[in-house]
Design an enzyme around this catalytic site. Structure first.
Site, PDB file in Angstrom:
ATOM      1  CD  GLU A   1       2.644   5.583   5.806  1.00  0.00           C
ATOM      2  OE1 GLU A   1       1.040   5.544   5.133  1.00  0.00           O
ATOM      3  OE2 GLU A   1       2.877   6.293   7.193  1.00  0.00           O
TER       4      GLU A   1
ATOM      5  CE1 TYR B   1      -6.892   9.012   7.079  1.00  0.00           C
ATOM      6  CE2 TYR B   1      -8.473   6.673   7.809  1.00  0.00           C
ATOM      7  CZ  TYR B   1      -7.630   7.360   6.650  1.00  0.00           C
ATOM      8  OH  TYR B   1      -7.384   7.536   5.913  1.00  0.00           O
TER       9      TYR B   1
ATOM     10  NE  ARG C   1       2.695  13.519   3.341  1.00  0.00           N
ATOM     11  CZ  ARG C   1       0.859  13.695   4.135  1.00  0.00           C
ATOM     12  NH1 ARG C   1       0.944  13.565   5.521  1.00  0.00           N
ATOM     13  NH2 ARG C   1       0.236  14.252   3.533  1.00  0.00           N
TER      14      ARG C   1
ATOM     15  CG  HIS D   1      -0.556   8.351   7.953  1.00  0.00           C
ATOM     16  ND1 HIS D   1      -0.073   8.491   6.254  1.00  0.00           N
ATOM     17  CD2 HIS D   1      -0.894   9.694   8.234  1.00  0.00           C
ATOM     18  CE1 HIS D   1       0.250  10.031   6.022  1.00  0.00           C
ATOM     19  NE2 HIS D   1      -0.493  10.532   7.088  1.00  0.00           N
TER      20      HIS D   1
END
Length: 400
Positions: free
Chosen positions: A248, A269, A217, A265
């Site tokens: 963000e 993914y 984070r 970020h």
């Protein structure tokens, strides 16, 4: 199974949400940052990612009875409030742990190549050793790094059971490690808060020529303090890779300019991990409804064609680091992700947030390294262990 009369709202970046939840009712999707209370006035179940803050401001007075977060972390969810309101909650622990581990390994190899060093010369300090951190520790160790692990909650649990454990203090890590990889949740309270865990003082304690990697984070690192450190004439942090940022989707422009690898970020993914998260939430929702699951993601995860995930073996004459980087880059190209994000600096400041979010929404489909394979015969035997255990790419025998 007959269609139920439920109304579902999901973040548009949750893959296969319509396919998974469509058999349970009607499914609407919205950008996660755009979800508002007014959108939920006829919604039974809400499915989000980390960009949507879920608590009384969003849900009070709505009919939502189930919240699912397709994420490992839950710092964006007010779980105590949900419990008090009788709203069921589920998330997806470990769903993208392999994806993040792939990303950290790819970053480490990229930095090793860039700095003309070897991971065998690095002592890696893994801060946070849950599902993701433990995978990163094992894979960096398999790539030749010495590994130190720091996780106070896990250390305390082991101590209470009277068990030996591998965890060392953060001070010890700062004294010995020259590669730091952060994998903690973001917490502001309790005995071990992680908000600005790496503040100016701790950044100043890092060893010379340290690499600092954050895929957890953004606020685990004080971004302003790090930016000041990187602009200093003789910074002790010689390579920085940030996938997560404070503020963000509009990270600090000066910090963006000074990091070696900047990504939007997306470490978690990989398509496999995202779909795994959807599947976990689907099964949790079915359990909440007391119905048998009927949807499976298997067809979506199957390669489009035979050999589609076969990698091309690099030149066998390459030195180990260059060889492994060339192989890893085919599955996980962190440099390409960096270059895409760096273009945000050419965008007007008031458009940068939308650009950052668009990069996440349009992120190219990436598969986990373990889904890829390479010809065993084409890989030098001395590299087999590094490919198999460090990259976790499958070595396959060629059919003769």
């Amino acid at each position: 199974m007959p269609t139920l009369s439920l109304s579902v709202l999901a973040d548009e970046n949750i893959p296969l949400a319509s396919e998974a939840f469509g058999s349970l009712g009607t499914v609407q999707t919205l950008p996660g940052r755009a979800i508002e209370r007014a959108d939920l006035m006829d919604i039974d179940a809400l499915f989000v990612r980390s960009v949507t803050t879920v608590g009384p401001e969003l849900l009070s007075g709505t009919p939502v009875r189930f919240v699912g977060s397709a994420t490992i972390g839950t710092d964006h969810i007010d779980q105590e409030w949900l419990q008090n309101e009788g709203i069921a909650f589920a998330h997806a622990p470990a769903s993208n742990a392999d994806s993040v581990a792939d990303y950290v390994v790819a970053i480490a190899l990229h930095l090793a190549l860039k700095t003309d060093t070897s991971l065998a010369d690095r002592t890696a300090g893994i801060i946070g050793c849950g599902n993701t951190g433990s995978r990163v520790a094992a894979r960096l160790r398999a790539l030749g790094a010495n590994v130190l692990q720091n996780d106070p909650p896990l250390a305390e649990e082991a101590d209470k059971r009277g068990e030996d454990h591998p965890y060392v203090s953060l001070d010890h890590v700062l004294e010995k490690a020259n590669l730091i990889s952060l994998h903690t949740p973001l917490t502001t309270h309790g005995p071990h808060p992680t908000h600005h865990l790496f503040n100016g003082d701790r950044i100043g304690q890092l060893q010379k020529e340290t690499w600092l990697i954050n895929t957890s984070r953004g606020a685990v690192i004080d971004n302003q303090a790090l930016s000041s450190c990187l602009r200093a004439p003789r910074a002790n942090v010689t390579a920085t890779a940030l996938d997560v940022w404070e503020n963000e989707p509009t990270p600090d422009a000066e910090l963006l300019r000074h990091v070696d690898l900047s990504t939007p970020h997306v470490a978690g993914y990989a398509f496999d991990g995202k779909v795994r998260g959807t599947s976990m939430l689907y099964h949790a929702f079915c359990e909440f409804l007391d119905i048998e699951p009927a949807w499976s993601p298997d067809a979506a995860l199957a390669p489009a064609r035979l050999g589609a995930l076969r990698l091309s073996p690099p030149d066998a004459r390459l030195p180990r680091t260059e060889y492994l980087d060339a192989l890893a880059r085919q599955a996980c190209d962190v440099a390409a992700d960096h270059h895409r994000l760096q273009k945000v600096l050419d965008v007007p400041p008031d458009e940068r947030g939308a650009y950052f979010s668009r990069l996440r929404k349009t992120y190219p489909k990436r598969r986990e390294m373990q889904m890829h394979s390479v010809s065993k015969d084409a890989v030098p035997e001395a590299y087999h262990e590094f490919v198999r255990d460090g990259l976790q790419i499958t070595l396959v025998d060629d059919v003769r």
